[in-house]
Design a protein around this motif. Structure first.
Motif, PDB file in Angstrom:
ATOM      1  N   LYS A  13       0.836  -1.210   0.000  1.00 27.74           N
ATOM      2  CA  LYS A  13       0.000   0.000   0.000  1.00 27.74           C
ATOM      3  C   LYS A  13       0.870   1.259   0.000  1.00 27.74           C
ATOM      4  CE  LYS A  13      -3.928   0.201   2.408  1.00 27.74           C
ATOM      5  NZ  LYS A  13      -4.975   0.032   3.429  1.00 27.74           N
ATOM      6  N   ARG A  14       1.961   1.220   0.770  1.00 32.74           N
ATOM      7  CA  ARG A  14       2.874   2.369   0.783  1.00 32.74           C
ATOM      8  C   ARG A  14       3.515   2.587  -0.586  1.00 32.74           C
ATOM      9  NH1 ARG A  14       6.649   2.652   6.146  1.00 32.74           N
ATOM     10  NH2 ARG A  14       5.024   3.084   7.657  1.00 32.74           N
ATOM     11  N   MET A  15       3.977   1.487  -1.180  1.00 33.50           N
ATOM     12  CA  MET A  15       4.647   1.593  -2.487  1.00 33.50           C
ATOM     13  C   MET A  15       3.695   2.093  -3.574  1.00 33.50           C
ATOM     14  SD  MET A  15       7.736   0.956  -1.853  1.00 33.50           S
ATOM     15  CE  MET A  15       8.344   0.978  -3.515  1.00 33.50           C
ATOM     16  N   ASP A  16       2.395   1.866  -3.400  1.00 33.81           N
ATOM     17  CA  ASP A  16       1.408   2.286  -4.389  1.00 33.81           C
ATOM     18  C   ASP A  16       1.009   3.755  -4.260  1.00 33.81           C
ATOM     19  OD1 ASP A  16       1.428  -0.252  -5.463  1.00 33.81           O
ATOM     20  OD2 ASP A  16      -0.419  -0.902  -4.456  1.00 33.81           O
ATOM     21  N   LEU A  17       1.440   4.417  -3.192  1.00 33.99           N
ATOM     22  CA  LEU A  17       1.119   5.836  -3.029  1.00 33.99           C
ATOM     23  C   LEU A  17       1.861   6.670  -4.064  1.00 33.99           C
ATOM     24  CD1 LEU A  17       1.398   6.189   0.868  1.00 33.99           C
ATOM     25  CD2 LEU A  17      -0.720   6.214  -0.484  1.00 33.99           C
ATOM     26  N   THR A  18       1.181   7.674  -4.612  1.00 37.20           N
ATOM     27  CA  THR A  18       1.854   8.604  -5.519  1.00 37.20           C
ATOM     28  C   THR A  18       2.656   9.604  -4.693  1.00 37.20           C
ATOM     29  OG1 THR A  18       0.073  10.240  -5.510  1.00 37.20           O
ATOM     30  CG2 THR A  18      -0.087   8.434  -7.144  1.00 37.20           C
ATOM     31  N   GLN A  19       3.553  10.306  -5.341  1.00 35.32           N
ATOM     32  CA  GLN A  19       4.347  11.309  -4.630  1.00 35.32           C
ATOM     33  C   GLN A  19       3.450  12.395  -4.046  1.00 35.32           C
ATOM     34  OE1 GLN A  19       7.591  10.854  -3.941  1.00 35.32           O
ATOM     35  NE2 GLN A  19       7.391  12.631  -2.619  1.00 35.32           N
ATOM     36  N   ASP A  20       2.411  12.805  -4.784  1.00 31.81           N
ATOM     37  CA  ASP A  20       1.476  13.808  -4.273  1.00 31.81           C
ATOM     38  C   ASP A  20       0.731  13.300  -3.039  1.00 31.81           C
ATOM     39  OD1 ASP A  20       2.205  15.639  -6.207  1.00 31.81           O
ATOM     40  OD2 ASP A  20       0.476  15.241  -7.498  1.00 31.81           O
ATOM     41  N   GLU A  21       0.337  12.020  -3.042  1.00 32.92           N
ATOM     42  CA  GLU A  21      -0.338  11.442  -1.881  1.00 32.92           C
ATOM     43  C   GLU A  21       0.589  11.397  -0.676  1.00 32.92           C
ATOM     44  OE1 GLU A  21      -3.555   8.287  -3.731  1.00 32.92           O
ATOM     45  OE2 GLU A  21      -1.410   7.764  -3.830  1.00 32.92           O
ATOM     46  N   ILE A  22       1.847  11.038  -0.898  1.00 31.85           N
ATOM     47  CA  ILE A  22       2.825  10.974   0.192  1.00 31.85           C
ATOM     48  C   ILE A  22       2.998  12.349   0.832  1.00 31.85           C
ATOM     49  CG2 ILE A  22       5.266  10.587   0.752  1.00 31.85           C
ATOM     50  CD1 ILE A  22       5.210   8.420  -1.520  1.00 31.85           C
ATOM     51  N   VAL A  23       3.145  13.384  -0.003  1.00 27.71           N
ATOM     52  CA  VAL A  23       3.314  14.751   0.502  1.00 27.71           C
ATOM     53  C   VAL A  23       2.077  15.185   1.287  1.00 27.71           C
ATOM     54  CG1 VAL A  23       3.523  17.181  -0.187  1.00 27.71           C
ATOM     55  CG2 VAL A  23       4.992  15.452  -1.257  1.00 27.71           C
ATOM     56  N   ALA A  24       0.894  14.947   0.732  1.00 30.77           N
ATOM     57  CA  ALA A  24      -0.350  15.353   1.403  1.00 30.77           C
ATOM     58  C   ALA A  24      -0.519  14.617   2.737  1.00 30.77           C
ATOM     59  CB  ALA A  24      -1.550  15.096   0.487  1.00 30.77           C
ATOM     60  N   LYS A  25      -0.221  13.318   2.762  1.00 32.79           N
ATOM     61  CA  LYS A  25      -0.359  12.545   3.993  1.00 32.79           C
ATOM     62  C   LYS A  25       0.652  13.002   5.048  1.00 32.79           C
ATOM     63  CE  LYS A  25      -2.391   8.359   1.983  1.00 32.79           C
ATOM     64  NZ  LYS A  25      -3.554   8.163   2.845  1.00 32.79           N
ATOM     65  N   PRO A 127       7.411   3.995  14.783  1.00 32.80           N
ATOM     66  CA  PRO A 127       7.159   3.587  13.389  1.00 32.80           C
ATOM     67  C   PRO A 127       6.261   2.349  13.360  1.00 32.80           C
ATOM     68  CG  PRO A 127       9.321   2.827  14.082  1.00 32.80           C
ATOM     69  CD  PRO A 127       8.754   3.626  15.229  1.00 32.80           C
ATOM     70  N   LEU A 128       5.461   2.237  12.319  1.00 31.74           N
ATOM     71  CA  LEU A 128       4.605   1.064  12.167  1.00 31.74           C
ATOM     72  C   LEU A 128       4.180   0.930  10.718  1.00 31.74           C
ATOM     73  CD1 LEU A 128       1.394   2.205  11.905  1.00 31.74           C
ATOM     74  CD2 LEU A 128       1.862   2.749  14.285  1.00 31.74           C
ATOM     75  N   LEU A 129       3.690  -0.240  10.389  1.00 31.75           N
ATOM     76  CA  LEU A 129       3.107  -0.467   9.071  1.00 31.75           C
ATOM     77  C   LEU A 129       1.588  -0.453   9.158  1.00 31.75           C
ATOM     78  CD1 LEU A 129       5.602  -3.186   7.875  1.00 31.75           C
ATOM     79  CD2 LEU A 129       5.315  -0.916   6.881  1.00 31.75           C
ATOM     80  N   ALA A 130       1.037  -1.064  10.201  1.00 30.19           N
ATOM     81  CA  ALA A 130      -0.413  -1.106  10.407  1.00 30.19           C
ATOM     82  C   ALA A 130      -0.683  -1.083  11.905  1.00 30.19           C
ATOM     83  CB  ALA A 130      -0.987  -2.374   9.782  1.00 30.19           C
ATOM     84  N   PHE A 131      -1.911  -0.689  12.275  1.00 30.67           N
ATOM     85  CA  PHE A 131      -2.293  -0.697  13.685  1.00 30.67           C
ATOM     86  C   PHE A 131      -3.763  -1.068  13.789  1.00 30.67           C
ATOM     87  CE2 PHE A 131      -3.540   3.473  12.315  1.00 30.67           C
ATOM     88  CZ  PHE A 131      -4.554   3.900  13.154  1.00 30.67           C
ATOM     89  N   ASP A 132      -4.171  -1.458  14.993  1.00 31.82           N
ATOM     90  CA  ASP A 132      -5.574  -1.847  15.164  1.00 31.82           C
ATOM     91  C   ASP A 132      -6.281  -0.918  16.153  1.00 31.82           C
ATOM     92  OD1 ASP A 132      -5.041  -2.742  17.780  1.00 31.82           O
ATOM     93  OD2 ASP A 132      -5.092  -4.864  17.226  1.00 31.82           O
ATOM     94  N   SER A 162       0.947   6.782  11.224  1.00 29.25           N
ATOM     95  CA  SER A 162       0.509   5.888  10.154  1.00 29.25           C
ATOM     96  C   SER A 162      -0.068   6.659   8.981  1.00 29.25           C
ATOM     97  CB  SER A 162      -0.552   4.915  10.682  1.00 29.25           C
ATOM     98  OG  SER A 162      -1.017   4.079   9.649  1.00 29.25           O
ATOM     99  N   PHE A 163       0.263   6.213   7.781  1.00 29.74           N
ATOM    100  CA  PHE A 163      -0.343   6.767   6.566  1.00 29.74           C
ATOM    101  C   PHE A 163      -1.805   6.339   6.427  1.00 29.74           C
ATOM    102  CE2 PHE A 163       4.040   6.795   4.441  1.00 29.74           C
ATOM    103  CZ  PHE A 163       4.142   8.171   4.457  1.00 29.74           C
ATOM    104  N   PHE A 164      -2.189   5.256   7.122  1.00 34.93           N
ATOM    105  CA  PHE A 164      -3.484   4.628   6.888  1.00 34.93           C
ATOM    106  C   PHE A 164      -4.305   4.537   8.168  1.00 34.93           C
ATOM    107  CE2 PHE A 164      -0.225   2.797   4.068  1.00 34.93           C
ATOM    108  CZ  PHE A 164      -0.700   3.264   2.851  1.00 34.93           C
ATOM    109  N   THR A 185      -2.722   9.876  12.211  1.00 39.20           N
ATOM    110  CA  THR A 185      -2.874   9.541  10.800  1.00 39.20           C
ATOM    111  C   THR A 185      -3.195  10.821  10.036  1.00 39.20           C
ATOM    112  OG1 THR A 185      -5.257   9.190  10.717  1.00 39.20           O
ATOM    113  CG2 THR A 185      -3.911   7.351  11.570  1.00 39.20           C
ATOM    114  N   PRO A 186      -3.245  10.755   8.698  1.00 37.94           N
ATOM    115  CA  PRO A 186      -3.679  11.940   7.951  1.00 37.94           C
ATOM    116  C   PRO A 186      -5.125  12.310   8.245  1.00 37.94           C
ATOM    117  CG  PRO A 186      -2.575  10.372   6.510  1.00 37.94           C
ATOM    118  CD  PRO A 186      -2.795   9.678   7.823  1.00 37.94           C
ATOM    119  N   PHE A 187      -5.893  11.370   8.814  1.00 38.36           N
ATOM    120  CA  PHE A 187      -7.323  11.567   9.015  1.00 38.36           C
ATOM    121  C   PHE A 187      -7.667  12.071  10.409  1.00 38.36           C
ATOM    122  CE2 PHE A 187      -6.142   7.855   6.503  1.00 38.36           C
ATOM    123  CZ  PHE A 187      -6.468   8.316   5.242  1.00 38.36           C
ATOM    124  N   GLY A 188      -6.671  12.083  11.307  1.00 39.89           N
ATOM    125  CA  GLY A 188      -6.913  12.574  12.658  1.00 39.89           C
ATOM    126  C   GLY A 188      -6.052  11.876  13.687  1.00 39.89           C
TER     127      GLY A 188
END
Length: 192
Positions: A13-25, A127-132, A162-164, A185-188
């Motif tokens: 999922k991280r590798m699939d992010l565009t550069q614009d998405e990475i900057v915004a997140k 640092p993390l990849l995913a969280f619950d 987390s990005f997600f 996260t980017p969402f809060g």
């Protein structure tokens, strides 16, 4: 979902992010972290440095925020002790000499940097990849942070980045897994 499956899924999922998405997140994570830090009493914060060549949270942006908005807060960064699964910790100052380790992660030069003990750290950015939804995380699998966090004082504030958004539940946890207090996260800000 099991940690190993989550690791693979979230690395993709991280590798699939565009550069614009990475900057915004990254911008949104930094702004949300600023909101969280405004309500905290922190003298020393521990921050991981991003691995070169990987899609990771831009903690340099966070470090810049701290240096500009919270100059009294001391910033510490980890260094993996070669040949072990342990970390030591050094203050990050403008004059700190950084050396890339074998994973291309910048670390403070232990010969010229100021070492600190985990017990003086008030907050840790993890640092993390995913969280619950209970505050547990799937990291890169080395267990470095779980070992480090138990060395900190009991009331250290544990903040994941987390990005997600959260998964419902991470399976395969063990007694060494340490839950976070928050995840930004980017969402809060998620509080556990």
């Amino acid at each position: 979902m099991e940690k190993s499956i989550l690791r693979a899924e979230y690395l993709k999922k991280r590798m699939d992010l565009t550069q614009d998405e990475i900057v915004a997140k990254n911008n949104a994570i930094t702004e949300n972290l600023k909101l969280l830090l405004a309500g905290q009493e922190i003298k020393t914060i521990h921050i991981f440095l991003p691995q070169h060549g990987k899609v990771e949270i831009d903690t340099w942006q966070i470090i810049s925020l701290l240096q500009n908005s919270y100059p009294p807060i001391a910033i510490a960064t980890p260094r993996i002790i070669p040949g072990t699964k342990e970390m030591e910790h050094f203050l990050l100052k403008p004059e700190t000499n950084l050396i890339e380790n074998r994973w291309k992660i910048p670390e403070a030069d232990p010969e010229t940097s100021v070492k600190i003990e985990p017990q003086i750290i008030d907050a840790v950015l993890i640092p993390l990849l995913a969280f619950d939804k209970k505050g547990f995380r799937a990291g890169y699998g080395g267990g470095y942070y779980d070992r480090f966090l138990v060395q900190c004082k009991p009331d250290v504030v544990k903040i994941g980045l987390s990005f997600f958004e959260a998964e419902d539940k991470i399976d395969g946890l063990d007694r060494f897994d340490v839950a976070m207090n928050y995840c930004v996260t980017p969402f809060g800000i998620v509080q556990f």
